[in-house]
Scaffold this active site. Structure first.
Site, PDB file in Angstrom:
ATOM      1  CG  ASP A 160      57.645  10.725  -6.682  1.00  0.00           C
ATOM      2  OD1 ASP A 160      58.303  10.607  -5.639  1.00  0.00           O
ATOM      3  OD2 ASP A 160      56.591  11.386  -6.752  1.00  0.00           O
ATOM      4  CE  LYS A 164      68.305  25.457 -13.408  1.00  0.00           C
ATOM      5  NZ  LYS A 164      67.746  26.635 -14.118  1.00  0.00           N
TER       6      LYS A 164
END
Length: 289
Positions: free
Chosen positions: A236, A207
């Site tokens: 990913d 974040k």
């Protein structure tokens, strides 16, 4: 703009996902709240992310001769991923990931299975397809010698490579130098590279966003405030999106910004691939700021 050609060399897993309100400590038994099987594997995840964002994606990997292998092959086809270079290995299970989700975080145990059969010789047999790529994506859930050989092959033929060093594994300095970009998270960066600036590194920080060095200066792309359901596939998604943007010729900062937004959107649904966004979703998200 021509559709970018991305080849992903890597793992294909079935994820066995258990949800619980309490993460058990050693020797403890707790009650779970849900269980599901979802397609995964860092290689397959990155392939799906890139395909949903508009790339022509070729997957290079292997699955077992079991039901999970059949299901995963069908799933890749439904995601419009080329699977001519994914085959079934006899008497070998498909790769698995046991994932525990709790308190907006995850713990994962990987069983290699057929991913361990993605050998140097296998890559050699299908290298002609790899050399047609605009970008190649690699991760560390296949054998080390395969990773090294794939990097050497691409470097020799001028094919740019993004290496996602997860789970962390040491490589020789000369091998690292063959990567175009390396995308560790903060833990992997510390384990493999320490704190020294490196223009090959693009460091994902959850974040907090992403940091990288460009023209000798450290750059930051800030994170996004989003509702988090499952963080499993965020890294990913970032890698798949980064490959697409760079293959399209986007400048590094713009490409990282695009990939960071895609990763932020990916955490809103269960499963590594469940929340991976489409191109329209990412561009709309970026327009909203």
């Amino acid at each position: 703009m021509n559709q970018p050609k991305i080849t992903v060399i890597g793992s294909i897993n079935m994820d066995l996902v258990t949800e619980t309100d309490i993460m058990p400590v050693q020797g403890e038994t707790v009650r779970g709240t849900n269980f599901r099987t979802v397609p995964g594997g860092k290689g397959a995840n990155q392939a799906v992310a890139a395909a949903r964002l508009g790339a022509e994606v070729t997957m290079v990997g292997r699955v077992g001769d079991d039901q999970f292998g059949d299901v995963l092959m069908d799933h890749l086809r439904k995601e419009n991923i080329q699977v001519d270079h994914v085959d079934h290995v006899r008497d070998t299970p498909t790769g698995l990931a046991n994932i525990i989700l709790s308190e907006q975080d995850n713990r994962i145990i990987i069983i290699a299975g057929a991913n361990g059969k993605v050998t140097k010789d296998y890559i050699e047999q299908i290298k002609a397809a790899i050399l047609k790529s605009d970008y190649v994506l690699l991760q560390f859930e296949i054998p080390k010698e395969t990773i090294v050989y794939s990097m050497e092959l691409c470097h020799k033929h001028g094919i740019p490579v993004i290496v996602n060093p997860a789970p962390a594994m040491e490589l020789d300095q000369a091998t690292w130098e063959q990567a175009t970009y390396i995308t560790p998270n903060e833990t992997e960066r510390q384990q493999l590279f320490g704190n020294q600036p490196n223009e090959k590194l693009i460091i994902t920080k959850g974040k907090q966003g992403v940091s990288f060095v460009e023209a000798g200066k450290e750059q930051e792309v800030t994170g996004h405030s989003v509702d988090v359901v499952d963080t499993t596939g965020a890294g990913d998604t970032f890698n798949g999106a980064l490959a697409v943007a760079l293959a399209e010729g986007q400048a590094l900062t713009k490409a990282v910004t695009f990939a960071n937004a895609a990763a932020a959107l990916s955490v809103g649904k269960i499963g590594a691939q469940g929340g991976m966004p489409t191109r329209d979703q990412v561009e709309q998200f970026l327009r909203k700021g």
